[in-house]
Design a protein around this motif. Structure first.
Motif, short mmCIF file in Angstrom:
data_model
loop_
_atom_site.label_atom_id
_atom_site.label_comp_id
_atom_site.label_asym_id
_atom_site.label_seq_id
_atom_site.Cartn_x
_atom_site.Cartn_y
_atom_site.Cartn_z
N PHE A 95 0.81 -1.23 0.00
CA PHE A 95 0.00 0.00 0.00
C PHE A 95 0.84 1.28 0.00
CE2 PHE A 95 -2.59 -3.20 2.34
CZ PHE A 95 -3.59 -3.34 1.39
N HIS A 96 2.16 1.16 0.03
CA HIS A 96 3.05 2.32 0.05
C HIS A 96 2.75 3.23 1.24
CE1 HIS A 96 4.22 1.04 -3.93
NE2 HIS A 96 2.96 1.12 -4.33
N ALA A 97 2.44 2.65 2.37
CA ALA A 97 2.13 3.43 3.58
C ALA A 97 2.63 2.71 4.81
CB ALA A 97 0.63 3.67 3.68
N ARG A 98 2.94 3.47 5.84
CA ARG A 98 3.39 2.90 7.11
C ARG A 98 2.39 3.25 8.20
NH1 ARG A 98 9.90 3.47 8.05
NH2 ARG A 98 10.58 2.28 6.22
N TRP A 99 2.08 2.26 9.03
CA TRP A 99 1.15 2.49 10.13
C TRP A 99 1.90 2.85 11.41
CZ3 TRP A 99 -0.33 0.59 5.75
CH2 TRP A 99 -1.66 0.72 5.36
N TRP A 100 3.20 2.66 11.43
CA TRP A 100 4.05 3.12 12.54
C TRP A 100 5.45 3.34 11.99
CZ3 TRP A 100 2.24 -1.88 12.06
CH2 TRP A 100 3.19 -2.89 11.86
N ASP A 101 6.18 4.21 12.67
CA ASP A 101 7.53 4.56 12.22
C ASP A 101 8.39 4.89 13.43
OD1 ASP A 101 9.81 5.39 10.96
OD2 ASP A 101 8.81 6.74 9.56
N TYR A 102 9.41 4.09 13.66
CA TYR A 102 10.29 4.29 14.82
C TYR A 102 11.60 4.99 14.44
CZ TYR A 102 7.28 0.64 16.87
OH TYR A 102 6.21 -0.09 17.33
N SER A 103 11.62 5.67 13.31
CA SER A 103 12.86 6.28 12.83
C SER A 103 13.46 7.28 13.81
CB SER A 103 12.61 6.97 11.48
OG SER A 103 12.20 6.04 10.52
N ASP A 104 12.62 7.93 14.62
CA ASP A 104 13.11 8.94 15.56
C ASP A 104 13.62 8.32 16.87
OD1 ASP A 104 12.44 10.93 13.78
OD2 ASP A 104 10.44 11.20 14.61
N LEU A 105 13.43 7.02 17.04
CA LEU A 105 13.86 6.36 18.28
C LEU A 105 15.21 5.67 18.08
CD1 LEU A 105 10.46 4.77 19.38
CD2 LEU A 105 11.54 6.83 20.28
N PRO A 106 16.01 5.57 19.14
CA PRO A 106 17.32 4.92 19.01
C PRO A 106 17.19 3.42 18.80
CG PRO A 106 16.85 5.43 21.31
CD PRO A 106 15.76 6.06 20.51
N LEU A 107 18.25 2.84 18.19
CA LEU A 107 18.34 1.40 17.98
C LEU A 107 17.15 0.85 17.21
CD1 LEU A 107 19.66 0.38 21.54
CD2 LEU A 107 21.00 0.75 19.46
N ASN A 108 16.80 1.54 16.13
CA ASN A 108 15.72 1.05 15.27
C ASN A 108 16.29 0.46 13.99
OD1 ASN A 108 15.22 2.96 12.73
ND2 ASN A 108 15.86 4.27 14.45
N ILE A 109 15.53 -0.39 13.33
CA ILE A 109 15.93 -0.98 12.06
C ILE A 109 14.94 -0.54 11.00
CG2 ILE A 109 16.37 -3.12 10.77
CD1 ILE A 109 17.05 -4.48 13.38
N ASN A 110 15.39 0.35 10.12
CA ASN A 110 14.56 0.87 9.02
C ASN A 110 13.25 1.49 9.51
OD1 ASN A 110 16.48 -0.07 7.17
ND2 ASN A 110 15.49 -2.06 7.04
N GLY A 111 13.20 1.90 10.77
CA GLY A 111 11.99 2.51 11.32
C GLY A 111 10.87 1.52 11.57
N ARG A 112 11.10 0.25 11.29
CA ARG A 112 10.05 -0.77 11.41
C ARG A 112 10.00 -1.36 12.82
NH1 ARG A 112 8.76 -1.48 6.10
NH2 ARG A 112 10.47 -1.37 4.59
N VAL A 113 11.14 -1.55 13.43
CA VAL A 113 11.23 -2.08 14.79
C VAL A 113 12.28 -1.29 15.55
CG1 VAL A 113 10.50 -4.44 14.23
CG2 VAL A 113 12.91 -3.83 14.04
N CYS A 114 12.19 -1.29 16.87
CA CYS A 114 13.22 -0.66 17.69
C CYS A 114 13.31 -1.42 19.01
CB CYS A 114 12.95 0.82 17.92
SG CYS A 114 11.60 1.16 19.07
N LEU A 115 14.47 -1.33 19.64
CA LEU A 115 14.74 -2.11 20.85
C LEU A 115 13.77 -1.77 21.98
CD1 LEU A 115 16.55 -4.16 22.27
CD2 LEU A 115 18.04 -2.26 22.95
N ILE A 116 13.44 -0.48 22.13
CA ILE A 116 12.57 -0.05 23.23
C ILE A 116 11.21 -0.76 23.15
CG2 ILE A 116 11.33 1.90 24.23
CD1 ILE A 116 13.66 3.68 23.30
N PHE A 117 10.59 -0.70 21.96
CA PHE A 117 9.26 -1.30 21.83
C PHE A 117 9.32 -2.83 21.79
CE2 PHE A 117 7.87 2.97 20.92
CZ PHE A 117 6.55 2.97 21.35
#
Length: 284
Positions: A95-117
């Motif tokens: 769909f060329h859309a993201r429902w969440w984006d972790y790019s602003d958080l540390p230790l993230n991978i491509n904004g898709r996942v991050c260590l904190i969450f």
């Protein structure tokens, strides 16, 4: 057995929707209907909680062995990592859309996942398996099987309708805004050609005649860039305004739902933002 797990999947999806909506509404200080679907259901939570129940609650009973909190934490954290990343990747490609984006958080991978969450989901797994699943299961087991199957059919029908409506709307909007972008780019090409051949050349003729060609080229580039941005802003605003004016009330409602998602294409995200702003002003 399958009908029972499907009912549980819907229940957990609904609980996940309540959590996400409350969190985002408090954070944004405005009502936020979260999730991929229009209805009060976030399948990602449903899948995660149902799998956690099967692995850490139902299976240990068969072997008469309960997993430790550390095992549950690690299992849910690792599981959520792959579930979040895979879901985000598939949705973005489709769909060329993201429902969440972790790019602003540390230790993230491509904004898709991050260590904190990922750690938060590990802790949530303990809470779900130890405090949420037991009371829900205790209620489900006393409901007759025929009622469970009937509920599963009803939920499946509603879930399928919601999924079909959402996919159809997202596909339609993606094509519509790609068309608007192509239209703007086409109009921009015409405007830029007219700008460079008429306005810019005429205004810089005196500088070029004075043999100050370097300065003339610099001024020409600067003026063209400023004018270019101004024209694009005007064209995109008018295109979105015209689309919304011609849209039905149902389409506007769908637009409000879709516009909140993070779009990886900056130009389309800009169009969505303009449309949302225009709709807010219309309501006032």
């Amino acid at each position: 057995m399958l009908s029972r797990y499907f009912v549980l999947f819907i229940i957990y999806s609904f609980i996940g929707w309540i959590y996400e909506t409350c969190y985002c509404t408090i954070h944004e200080k405005a009502w936020e209907n979260r999730g991929f679907l229009y209805g009060p259901c976030i399948p990602l939570y449903g899948v995660g909680a149902t799998l956690a129940q099967i692995i850490f609650v139902d299976l240990p009973f068969v072997h008469s062995k309960s997993p430790s909190y550390l095992t549950i934490f690690l299992g849910c954290a690792v599981g959520s990592f792959f579930l979040e990343y895979g879901t985000s990747y598939i949705l973005e490609k489709r769909f060329h859309a993201r429902w969440w984006d972790y790019s602003d958080l540390p230790l993230n991978i491509n904004g898709r996942v991050c260590l904190i969450f990922t750690c938060c989901f590990g802790i949530a797994g303990i809470i779900v398996t130890q405090f949420i699943v037991p009371p829900i299961v205790s209620i489900i087991v006393i409901i007759p099987q025929i009622v469970i199957e009937l509920l599963a059919l009803i939920f499946m029908f509603l879930f399928g309708m919601d999924m079909a409506l959402t996919v159809s709307a997202l596909t339609t909007f993606a094509k519509e805004f790609e068309r608007i972008n192509d239209q703007i780019n086409s109009q921009m090409a015409e405007k830029v050609e007219a700008l460079t051949t008429n306005l810019a050349d005429a205004k810089l003729a005196r500088i070029e005649k004075a043999n100050e060609r370097k300065e003339a080229a610099f001024v020409k580039r600067e003026m063209t860039a400023e004018k270019l941005e101004e024209i694009k802003e005007q064209l995109s605003s008018e295109a979105v305004k015209q689309w919304i004016m011609n849209a039905t009330e149902t389409q506007r409602g769908q637009f409000r739902h879709i516009a909140k998602f993070t779009h990886p294409v900056a130009s389309t995200k800009s169009l969505l933002n303009k449309g949302s702003e225009y709709l807010r002003h219309r309501k006032k």
